[in-house]
Scaffold this active site. Structure first.
Site, PDB file in Angstrom:
ATOM      1  N   GLY A  63       6.911  -2.254   5.865  1.00  0.00           N
ATOM      2  CA  GLY A  63       8.504  -2.497   6.200  1.00  0.00           C
ATOM      3  C   GLY A  63       9.275  -2.107   7.222  1.00  0.00           C
ATOM      4  O   GLY A  63       8.985  -1.251   6.979  1.00  0.00           O
TER       5      GLY A  63
ATOM      6  N   CYS B 237       3.578   8.658   1.299  1.00  0.00           N
ATOM      7  CA  CYS B 237       4.046   7.449   2.239  1.00  0.00           C
ATOM      8  C   CYS B 237       4.411   6.482   1.535  1.00  0.00           C
ATOM      9  O   CYS B 237       3.028   5.767   1.320  1.00  0.00           O
ATOM     10  CB  CYS B 237       3.170   7.567   3.454  1.00  0.00           C
ATOM     11  SG  CYS B 237       3.791   6.161   4.777  1.00  0.00           S
TER      12      CYS B 237
ATOM     13  N   CYS C 246       6.082  -5.215  16.044  1.00  0.00           N
ATOM     14  CA  CYS C 246       5.545  -4.497  17.082  1.00  0.00           C
ATOM     15  C   CYS C 246       4.197  -4.785  17.226  1.00  0.00           C
ATOM     16  O   CYS C 246       2.883  -4.609  15.979  1.00  0.00           O
ATOM     17  CB  CYS C 246       5.592  -2.733  16.404  1.00  0.00           C
ATOM     18  SG  CYS C 246       7.510  -2.362  16.105  1.00  0.00           S
TER      19      CYS C 246
ATOM     20  N   CYS D 252      -1.171   5.937  10.216  1.00  0.00           N
ATOM     21  CA  CYS D 252      -0.908   5.134  10.121  1.00  0.00           C
ATOM     22  C   CYS D 252      -0.917   3.945  10.903  1.00  0.00           C
ATOM     23  O   CYS D 252      -2.036   3.436  11.983  1.00  0.00           O
ATOM     24  CB  CYS D 252       0.466   5.568  11.714  1.00  0.00           C
ATOM     25  SG  CYS D 252       0.479   7.312  11.172  1.00  0.00           S
TER      26      CYS D 252
ATOM     27  N   GLU E 162       0.801  -1.326   0.089  1.00  0.00           N
ATOM     28  CA  GLU E 162       0.326  -0.218   0.004  1.00  0.00           C
ATOM     29  C   GLU E 162       0.869   0.897   0.081  1.00  0.00           C
ATOM     30  O   GLU E 162       2.209   1.233   0.847  1.00  0.00           O
ATOM     31  CB  GLU E 162      -0.754  -0.035   1.310  1.00  0.00           C
ATOM     32  CG  GLU E 162      -1.786  -1.345   1.171  1.00  0.00           C
ATOM     33  CD  GLU E 162      -3.339  -0.976   2.128  1.00  0.00           C
ATOM     34  OE1 GLU E 162      -3.772  -1.940   2.295  1.00  0.00           O
ATOM     35  OE2 GLU E 162      -2.520  -0.872   3.293  1.00  0.00           O
TER      36      GLU E 162
ATOM     37  N   CYS F 214       1.283  -2.722  15.720  1.00  0.00           N
ATOM     38  CA  CYS F 214       0.817  -2.116  13.769  1.00  0.00           C
ATOM     39  C   CYS F 214       0.485  -3.184  12.992  1.00  0.00           C
ATOM     40  O   CYS F 214       0.574  -4.478  13.568  1.00  0.00           O
ATOM     41  CB  CYS F 214       2.807  -1.733  13.732  1.00  0.00           C
ATOM     42  SG  CYS F 214       2.617  -2.206  12.302  1.00  0.00           S
TER      43      CYS F 214
ATOM     44  N   CYS G 275       6.140  -6.653   7.248  1.00  0.00           N
ATOM     45  CA  CYS G 275       7.567  -6.517   7.921  1.00  0.00           C
ATOM     46  C   CYS G 275       8.033  -8.218   9.114  1.00  0.00           C
ATOM     47  O   CYS G 275       7.176  -8.258   9.753  1.00  0.00           O
ATOM     48  CB  CYS G 275       7.070  -5.216   9.404  1.00  0.00           C
ATOM     49  SG  CYS G 275       8.647  -4.760   9.927  1.00  0.00           S
TER      50      CYS G 275
HETATM   51  N1  SAH Z   1       8.997   0.673   9.812  1.00  0.00           N
HETATM   52  C1  SAH Z   1       8.851   1.635  10.610  1.00  0.00           C
HETATM   53  C2  SAH Z   1       8.276   2.476   9.618  1.00  0.00           C
HETATM   54  C3  SAH Z   1       6.623   2.192   9.345  1.00  0.00           C
HETATM   55  S1  SAH Z   1       6.124   2.507  10.468  1.00  0.00           S
HETATM   56  C4  SAH Z   1       8.891   1.710  11.412  1.00  0.00           C
HETATM   57  O1  SAH Z   1       8.475   1.281  12.621  1.00  0.00           O
HETATM   58  O2  SAH Z   1       9.201   3.000  12.303  1.00  0.00           O
HETATM   59  C5  SAH Z   1       5.339   4.528  10.811  1.00  0.00           C
HETATM   60  C6  SAH Z   1       4.989   4.907  12.186  1.00  0.00           C
HETATM   61  O3  SAH Z   1       3.394   4.552  12.279  1.00  0.00           O
HETATM   62  C7  SAH Z   1       5.995   4.088  12.637  1.00  0.00           C
HETATM   63  O4  SAH Z   1       6.590   5.070  13.963  1.00  0.00           O
HETATM   64  C8  SAH Z   1       5.080   3.110  13.688  1.00  0.00           C
HETATM   65  O5  SAH Z   1       5.019   2.560  14.774  1.00  0.00           O
HETATM   66  C9  SAH Z   1       3.417   3.799  13.631  1.00  0.00           C
HETATM   67  N2  SAH Z   1       2.509   2.795  13.801  1.00  0.00           N
HETATM   68  C10 SAH Z   1       2.422   1.000  13.168  1.00  0.00           C
HETATM   69  N3  SAH Z   1       1.440   1.020  13.980  1.00  0.00           N
HETATM   70  C11 SAH Z   1       0.468   2.682  13.882  1.00  0.00           C
HETATM   71  C12 SAH Z   1      -0.935   2.493  14.969  1.00  0.00           C
HETATM   72  N4  SAH Z   1      -2.183   1.369  15.007  1.00  0.00           N
HETATM   73  N5  SAH Z   1      -1.469   3.440  14.989  1.00  0.00           N
HETATM   74  C13 SAH Z   1      -0.442   4.658  15.454  1.00  0.00           C
HETATM   75  N6  SAH Z   1       0.775   4.366  14.508  1.00  0.00           N
HETATM   76  C14 SAH Z   1       1.312   3.106  14.260  1.00  0.00           C
HETATM   77 FE1  SF4 Z   2       6.874  -2.492  14.050  1.00  0.00          FE
HETATM   78 FE2  SF4 Z   2       7.164  -0.382  11.606  1.00  0.00          FE
HETATM   79 FE3  SF4 Z   2       7.186  -2.970  11.132  1.00  0.00          FE
HETATM   80 FE4  SF4 Z   2       5.000  -2.031  11.969  1.00  0.00          FE
HETATM   81  S1  SF4 Z   2       6.168  -1.924  10.084  1.00  0.00           S
HETATM   82  S2  SF4 Z   2       5.670  -4.231  12.622  1.00  0.00           S
HETATM   83  S3  SF4 Z   2       6.188  -0.749  13.379  1.00  0.00           S
HETATM   84  S4  SF4 Z   2       9.241  -2.140  12.547  1.00  0.00           S
END
Ligand code: SAH
Ligand code: SF4
Length: 391
Positions: free
Chosen positions: A194, A128, A139, A368, A115, A142, A135
């Protein structure tokens, strides 16, 4: 997971050149493009000039058809068309939110889907983009982290997302028309699906193309790479890409960060902060963005805010507070608006900008952390998600 265990990547790689079919020129660095042209019969003496010409057609004018490259001889154009393609990912669907946000689902080689989200703002617009399908990191808040299937995107698939969006926004310049400096697509954030620093070389090559003066020509200050904290690659990001850095910080103790951002077990808060202190800046205004997702009752207390201030002391920083975006099965709730504002206030009074990110495109699940291919069936169960989050 034991603290020393490496985070395995388990990423499939695919050859740049499809088994059948012609090699794609999109995503090649200038030197790779040169080698490809020479390898297919372009005389070495002409190669530098041809690279420059073809590069401009592809990245400055958005041309996809060799026949339109009118400063090349007809015979050479035909030879190129026989040998190569200029291809960007195929758009499978496009959704437009009531707030103007556009979410594209694009298909890449192997039938995978990622996406891409375009967020229009006053006088600018941010794209974005994704760096991986899914990934490998998990986390717990996420949505992307619940997708099991992972593969690295090629440089062509990464820069291809930018080209695809420029197509949709009809933003390629028309030869001879006056130069319009207000760009619809003025900024790129690597905040889609990712972990960009687990796909370093491809992300670097793609961003170099985005920054190249004779093409898309975006300033390095308009590109932000977000990482969950792959410490060894942070210095390389500064040296080899030079873009802005955002870090998914999200917690102020190792205990909580271990559950929210499991890569913390490999590189803890202290190691991460050391790497960030060493991140060079071109200008004083170039601060590191600390992303902090606001999770009700988990990381959103006044004490957390105060600890955060102590941790980031001495780092030119801004703190971007992200109200948690819920998704089906998510084991967390968003902090209340009052809580988020109180948290932001403490940070602000300590001298740091603390903007609260307005969720965009929520009605189309484009915000996000909500990105995940709809067609991806390998979902984890709610129970599995909750247990991994330590709930
Ligand atoms: N993998 C990278 C970039 C992608 S995520 C990273 O983790 O930094 C982009 C941002 O969105 C990151 O700060 C991530 O922690 C945040 N994010 C992920 N899931 C989310 C959610 N459900 N609500 C709000 N922010 C979220
Ligand atoms: Fe964690 Fe970023 Fe991967 Fe989501 S996309 S699992 S926030 S590292």
């Amino acid at each position: 997971m034991d603290a020393k265990a490496p985070i395995t990547q388990d990423v499939m790689t695919i050859p740049r050149k499809p088994v059948e079919g012609k090699p794609n020129l999109v995503g090649l660095t200038r030197s790779q493009l040169r080698a490809a042209l020479i390898g297919h019969g372009t005389p070495e003496k002409q190669a530098k000039m041809r690279v420059g010409q073809i590069w401009q057609w592809i990245y400055q004018w958005g041309v996809r058809d060799f026949a339109a490259m009118t400063n090349l001889s007809k015979a050479y154009r035909a030879q190129l068309a026989e040998t190569f393609v200029i291809e960007t990912p195929e758009v499978v669907s496009k959704q437009v939110s009531t707030d103007g946000t556009r979410k594209y689902l694009v298909r890449i080689a192997g039938g995978h889907e990622v996406e891409v989200v375009y967020i229009p703002e006053e006088g600018r617009g941010t794209l974005c983009i994704s760096s991986q399908v899914g990934c490998t990191l998990t986390c717990s808040f996420c949505h992307t982290g619940t997708q099991k299937l992972v593969r690295n995107l090629t440089a062509g698939e990464i820069i291809g997302q930018v080209m695809m969006a420029r197509d949709d926004l009809e933003e390629w310049p028309v030869p001879g028309a006056p130069k319009d400096e207000t760009r619809l697509l003025s900024n790129i954030v690597l905040m889609g699906m990712g972990e960009p620093l687990y796909n370093f070389e491809n992300v670097r090559d793609a961003m170099k193309i985005a920054m190249d003066d004779e093409g898309i020509s975006l300033s390095r200050r308009r590109i932000t790479l977000s990482t969950s904290g792959v410490v060894p690659e942070i210095e390389r990001t500064a040296n080899e890409i030079g873009c802005q850095l955002a870090v998914s910080f999200h917690a102020t103790t190792d205990d909580i960060r271990n559950t929210l951002v499991p890569i913390n077990k490999r590189w803890n808060i202290e190691a991460l902060l050391d790497a960030l202190r060493a991140y060079p800046r071109g200008r004083n205004s170039e601060r590191i963005t600390f992303e902090y997702v606001m999770l009700h009752g988990v990381n959103d207390s006044d004490e957390d805010a105060q600890r955060l201030i102590r941790l980031i002391e001495g780092i030119p920083a801004k703190v971007n507070l992200i109200p948690f975006n819920e998704w089906p099965g998510a084991p967390y709730k968003r902090s209340s608006n009052n809580r988020i504002r109180a948290f932001a206030d403490i940070i602000y009074k300590a001298g740091y900008a603390s903007p609260i990110r307005t969720p965009r495109g929520e009605d189309i699940l484009a915000a996000c952390g909500q990105l995940k291919s709809a067609t991806e069936r390998a979902r984890k169960s709610r129970r599995q998600i909750a247990s991994e989050a330590g709930l």
